[in-house]
Design a protein around this motif. Structure first.
Motif, PDB file in Angstrom:
ATOM      1  N   ASP A 118       0.702  -1.390  -0.258  1.00 45.23           N
ATOM      2  CA  ASP A 118       0.387   0.301   0.255  1.00 45.23           C
ATOM      3  C   ASP A 118       0.258   1.512   0.087  1.00 45.23           C
ATOM      4  OD1 ASP A 118      -2.112   1.300   0.540  1.00 45.23           O
ATOM      5  OD2 ASP A 118      -2.706   1.002   1.673  1.00 45.23           O
ATOM      6  N   ALA A 119       0.725   1.816  -1.026  1.00 50.81           N
ATOM      7  CA  ALA A 119       1.841   2.836  -1.508  1.00 50.81           C
ATOM      8  C   ALA A 119       1.340   4.090  -0.667  1.00 50.81           C
ATOM      9  CB  ALA A 119       2.578   3.382  -2.562  1.00 50.81           C
ATOM     10  N   GLY A 120       0.103   4.225  -0.553  1.00 50.04           N
ATOM     11  CA  GLY A 120      -0.630   5.787  -0.459  1.00 50.04           C
ATOM     12  C   GLY A 120      -0.751   5.443   1.368  1.00 50.04           C
ATOM     13  N   LEU A 121      -0.171   4.126   2.145  1.00 49.11           N
ATOM     14  CA  LEU A 121      -0.319   4.581   3.518  1.00 49.11           C
ATOM     15  C   LEU A 121       0.939   4.393   3.936  1.00 49.11           C
ATOM     16  CD1 LEU A 121      -0.997   3.763   6.291  1.00 49.11           C
ATOM     17  CD2 LEU A 121      -0.602   0.810   6.010  1.00 49.11           C
ATOM     18  N   ARG A 122       2.589   4.650   2.654  1.00 45.61           N
ATOM     19  CA  ARG A 122       3.327   4.807   2.948  1.00 45.61           C
ATOM     20  C   ARG A 122       3.651   6.437   3.359  1.00 45.61           C
ATOM     21  NH1 ARG A 122       7.870   0.963   1.085  1.00 45.61           N
ATOM     22  NH2 ARG A 122       6.396  -1.278   0.593  1.00 45.61           N
ATOM     23  N   ASP A 123       3.192   6.660   2.361  1.00 42.98           N
ATOM     24  CA  ASP A 123       3.123   7.986   1.900  1.00 42.98           C
ATOM     25  C   ASP A 123       2.276   9.195   3.251  1.00 42.98           C
ATOM     26  OD1 ASP A 123       4.541   7.884   0.005  1.00 42.98           O
ATOM     27  OD2 ASP A 123       2.878   8.457  -1.833  1.00 42.98           O
ATOM     28  N   LEU A 124       1.135   8.260   3.882  1.00 45.11           N
ATOM     29  CA  LEU A 124       0.623   9.294   4.815  1.00 45.11           C
ATOM     30  C   LEU A 124       1.316   9.112   6.263  1.00 45.11           C
ATOM     31  CD1 LEU A 124      -3.094   8.299   6.070  1.00 45.11           C
ATOM     32  CD2 LEU A 124      -1.477   7.700   7.888  1.00 45.11           C
ATOM     33  N   LEU A 125       2.336   7.977   6.735  1.00 47.04           N
ATOM     34  CA  LEU A 125       2.788   7.760   7.094  1.00 47.04           C
ATOM     35  C   LEU A 125       3.952   8.882   7.189  1.00 47.04           C
ATOM     36  CD1 LEU A 125       2.826   3.903   8.368  1.00 47.04           C
ATOM     37  CD2 LEU A 125       1.269   5.680   9.183  1.00 47.04           C
ATOM     38  N   ASP A 126       4.536   8.895   6.057  1.00 49.92           N
ATOM     39  CA  ASP A 126       5.370  10.331   5.950  1.00 49.92           C
ATOM     40  C   ASP A 126       5.089  11.459   6.780  1.00 49.92           C
ATOM     41  OD1 ASP A 126       7.015   7.684   5.314  1.00 49.92           O
ATOM     42  OD2 ASP A 126       7.169   8.559   3.199  1.00 49.92           O
ATOM     43  N   GLY A 127       4.122  11.240   6.542  1.00 42.53           N
ATOM     44  CA  GLY A 127       3.040  12.783   5.973  1.00 42.53           C
ATOM     45  C   GLY A 127       2.967  12.920   8.348  1.00 42.53           C
ATOM     46  N   PHE A 128       2.342  11.630   8.486  1.00 41.46           N
ATOM     47  CA  PHE A 128       2.147  12.051   9.789  1.00 41.46           C
ATOM     48  C   PHE A 128       3.401  12.141  10.655  1.00 41.46           C
ATOM     49  CE2 PHE A 128       2.064   9.802  14.027  1.00 41.46           C
ATOM     50  CZ  PHE A 128       1.194   9.883  14.426  1.00 41.46           C
ATOM     51  N   ARG A 153      12.581   3.521   6.059  1.00 46.73           N
ATOM     52  CA  ARG A 153      12.298   4.716   6.437  1.00 46.73           C
ATOM     53  C   ARG A 153      11.687   6.075   6.934  1.00 46.73           C
ATOM     54  NH1 ARG A 153       8.314   4.793   0.654  1.00 46.73           N
ATOM     55  NH2 ARG A 153       7.136   7.207   1.193  1.00 46.73           N
ATOM     56  N   ALA A 154      10.791   5.748   8.168  1.00 47.72           N
ATOM     57  CA  ALA A 154      10.287   6.112   9.542  1.00 47.72           C
ATOM     58  C   ALA A 154      12.303   6.776  10.140  1.00 47.72           C
ATOM     59  CB  ALA A 154       9.810   5.658  10.210  1.00 47.72           C
ATOM     60  N   ARG A 155      12.992   5.761   9.799  1.00 48.18           N
ATOM     61  CA  ARG A 155      13.686   7.121  10.504  1.00 48.18           C
ATOM     62  C   ARG A 155      14.500   7.777   9.373  1.00 48.18           C
ATOM     63  NH1 ARG A 155      18.155   3.185  14.099  1.00 48.18           N
ATOM     64  NH2 ARG A 155      16.219   0.957  14.372  1.00 48.18           N
ATOM     65  N   ASP A 156      14.615   7.849   8.629  1.00 48.03           N
ATOM     66  CA  ASP A 156      14.657   8.535   7.678  1.00 48.03           C
ATOM     67  C   ASP A 156      13.725  10.424   7.958  1.00 48.03           C
ATOM     68  OD1 ASP A 156      16.217   9.908   5.299  1.00 48.03           O
ATOM     69  OD2 ASP A 156      14.598   9.916   3.985  1.00 48.03           O
ATOM     70  N   VAL A 157      12.801   9.720   8.200  1.00 52.40           N
ATOM     71  CA  VAL A 157      12.236  11.343   7.685  1.00 52.40           C
ATOM     72  C   VAL A 157      11.824  11.638   9.033  1.00 52.40           C
ATOM     73  CG1 VAL A 157       9.362  11.665   7.608  1.00 52.40           C
ATOM     74  CG2 VAL A 157      10.295   9.408   5.864  1.00 52.40           C
ATOM     75  N   GLY A 158      11.871  10.879  10.102  1.00 56.90           N
ATOM     76  CA  GLY A 158      11.532  11.473  11.647  1.00 56.90           C
ATOM     77  C   GLY A 158      13.152  12.399  11.701  1.00 56.90           C
ATOM     78  N   GLU A 159      14.556  11.897  11.424  1.00 54.61           N
ATOM     79  CA  GLU A 159      15.335  12.679  11.498  1.00 54.61           C
ATOM     80  C   GLU A 159      15.206  14.003  10.685  1.00 54.61           C
ATOM     81  OE1 GLU A 159      18.349  10.268  10.189  1.00 54.61           O
ATOM     82  OE2 GLU A 159      18.256   8.798  13.004  1.00 54.61           O
ATOM     83  N   ARG A 160      14.824  14.082   9.749  1.00 55.63           N
ATOM     84  CA  ARG A 160      15.089  15.356   9.152  1.00 55.63           C
ATOM     85  C   ARG A 160      13.758  16.062   9.320  1.00 55.63           C
ATOM     86  NH1 ARG A 160      12.502  14.516   4.447  1.00 55.63           N
ATOM     87  NH2 ARG A 160      12.345  12.450   3.944  1.00 55.63           N
ATOM     88  N   ALA A 161      12.701  15.372  10.224  1.00 57.81           N
ATOM     89  CA  ALA A 161      11.512  16.537  11.162  1.00 57.81           C
ATOM     90  C   ALA A 161      11.880  16.538  11.654  1.00 57.81           C
ATOM     91  CB  ALA A 161      10.288  15.148  11.240  1.00 57.81           C
TER      92      ALA A 161
END
Length: 536
Positions: free
Chosen positions: A470-480, A503-511
């Motif tokens: 589910d690619a849409g879920l990946r994007d949703l969780l990145d946005g979350f 993926r979460a580690r990368d997004v979290g650190e950038r946030a």
């Protein structure tokens, strides 16, 4: 237009979706003599229903063997109908041996007055081993203590198969007769001596479980011994183990039995279950008779081995009753071949209480699809820790498990839950109320909602076996993750489960979040990572 002739009944009867009518019963009876389709024809008659009985009875009166026996077997499908039972009882005196035997087999599914007497009379009239095997099997299902003398005598008969069936039937009757005296496990009792216990948790939660157990009164010597396994010594009441909210279950391991080439698995299990340590455990916590069921760690059934084991246990300890339906204990069997052991297998047996009240999650009055298991919610709460001024937000509140478990863990400032599903909000409200916890529940989007003063975001987001597709879920969780970082106050924490950890580690650190703690956790068929982030 060409009109196709409908397929012949002999062809149609093989189709599981074929639904015949009463008009087809005459023809279906005719097919019962055809060995290739006889069973399919019998099943088709069963689908007609009880309206087929008058036609079947009419054919039975005129039929000769082997058709007579097959008609009786078909009539046996309607065992709930008094007319069918009348035919089956009469067929026990039929001149044809196979017809008598089929009637005896069918009556093993009929629990009503007169059936046991009729089977016992049939036992006396027809002394053939084949007939007595069928009668014995049926008596095991519908008989009472009155049948035990006959069956116990047959268990010593010269025919090995009749002896096996009669012994099994006796055990079934004894089990049924003893159910009037129900047993239970009393978790408030304490054993005379310390007892080794293996507690079970989801893989990845062992450290949290060990920490909980090390703080519990009545528990000592806490050690992680494997994935999802923590060994302890219980020196207090059994219910001390329920202090661990991350625990799935627990069991009492017995000594390892070694199975050589000449040894039977049933005998090895029986030695463990009737050993002094096992008897001490049963005696310490069982009120009433000890009733057990046998389960295999690999999920297999091994029905023949299970009955062999029950017989072996009965010979060593007749007071232990094999009863899968109303058991107080479960005997868990694991067979392995340790490295270097070429000629023997290790049989590890543990006993696990079943008739035991676990009130840890009594708040769980309702559930929603994909909601957190309470032990997983408890693990998340422990990872988050307790701060008395916490404003806790669960943006995917589901059934409310995370909010309940955080509230039960210690003081907090406020609890907020949100979800887009009104059904989830209703269930969460019911569960929170049952736990005596007050929380603010709102219908809101996890990507846009901004509760004030949030210091802890505690949640188990949508995921599952479908998540990886589910690619849409990946994007949703990145946005979350990005949104969560913007909502949290400085020093606040995000504690959640990430289905795509890297993926979460990368997004979290950038946030602007810092990852403080992470463990891979078994989510029941797939892995995810439990993470704790802090906003600096």
């Amino acid at each position: 237009m060409e009109h196709r002739r409908p397929p012949a009944l002999r062809e149609r009867v093989r189709d599981p979706g074929f639904t015949p009518s009463v008009r087809d019963v005459d023809a279906l009876v005719g097919l019962l003599v055809d060995d290739d389709v006889a069973k399919a024809a019998e099943r088709a008659i069963g689908r007609v229903g009880e309206s087929a009985l008058p036609t079947l009875r009419a054919h039975l009166e005129a039929a000769s063997p082997p058709l007579r026996a097959r008609i009786v077997r078909a009539i046996g499908r309607f065992k709930e109908d008094d007319r069918a039972v009348e035919v089956l009882l009469a067929a026990l005196d039929d001149a044809d041996a196979k017809t008598r035997r089929n009637a005896a087999i069918a009556l093993g599914h009929v629990r009503r007055a007169g059936v046991e007497d009729a089977l016992l009379r049939a036992w006396g009239k027809d002394t053939r081993h084949e007939m007595r095997r069928s009668v014995a099997a049926s008596l095991g299902k519908v008989g009472t203590a009155r049948a035990l003398p006959v069956l116990r005598g047959a268990a010593r008969a010269g025919d090995a198969e009749l002896s096996r069936i009669a012994e099994r039937a006796s055990m079934m009757i004894e089990r049924t007769e003893s159910r009037a005296q129900r047993g239970r496990v009393d978790a408030e009792r304490t054993a005379d001596d310390p007892v080794e216990v293996i507690t079970l948790a989801r893989r990845g939660v062992e450290e949290l479980l060990a920490d909980e157990l090390s703080r519990a009164v009545g528990i000592t010597s806490v050690h992680i011994v494997g994935a999802g396994r923590v060994r302890v010594e219980l020196v207090g009441a059994m219910n001390a183990l329920f202090a661990a909210r991350t625990m799935l279950s627990f069991r009492f391991p017995l000594r390892t039995e070694w199975l050589s080439r000449d040894d039977r698995l049933a005998d090895a299990i029986a030695r463990a279950v009737t050993s002094d340590p096992a008897r001490a455990i049963f005696g310490a916590w069982t009120v009433g008779p000890v009733r057990y069921r046998i389960a295999y760690a690999d999920g297999s059934h091994k029905r023949a081995a299970t009955w062999d084991t029950a017989r072996a246990i009965a010979q060593l300890a007749p007071e232990l009753v094999n009863d899968p339906t109303t058991s107080t204990w479960e005997v868990v069997v694991e067979v392995s071949t340790p490295p270097g052991q070429r000629h023997a297998a290790a049989v590890d047996v543990a006993i696990e209480p079943r008739a035991l009240e676990d009130s840890r999650f009594a708040w769980r009055r309702g559930d929603v699809p994909a909601a957190s298991h309470p032990t997983l919610a408890a693990a998340l709460a422990r990872v988050a820790g307790v701060r008395a001024d916490d404003t806790v937000w669960d943006p995917f509140v589901g059934s409310g498990a995370e909010l309940v478990e955080r509230a039960l863990l210690g003081p907090y400032g406020a609890l907020v839950g949100s979800d887009l599903d009104p059904r989830a909000l209703a269930v969460a409200g019911e569960n929170l109320a049952a736990a005596g916890v007050e929380a603010s529940l709102e219908r809101a989007d996890a990507l846009t909602h901004r509760p004030a003063g949030v210091t802890l975001i505690l949640t188990n987001p949508p995921m599952g076996r479908r998540a990886s597709r589910d690619a849409g879920l990946r994007d949703l969780l990145d946005g979350f993750i990005v949104h969560a970082a913007s909502v949290l106050r400085r020093g606040g924490r995000l504690v959640w489960i990430a289905p795509w950890p890297e993926r979460a580690r990368d997004v979290g650190e950038r946030a602007g979040l810092a990852l403080e703690w992470a463990r891979t956790v078994d989510m029941g068929g797939f892995d995810a990572e439990m993470q704790r982030w802090t906003k600096s």
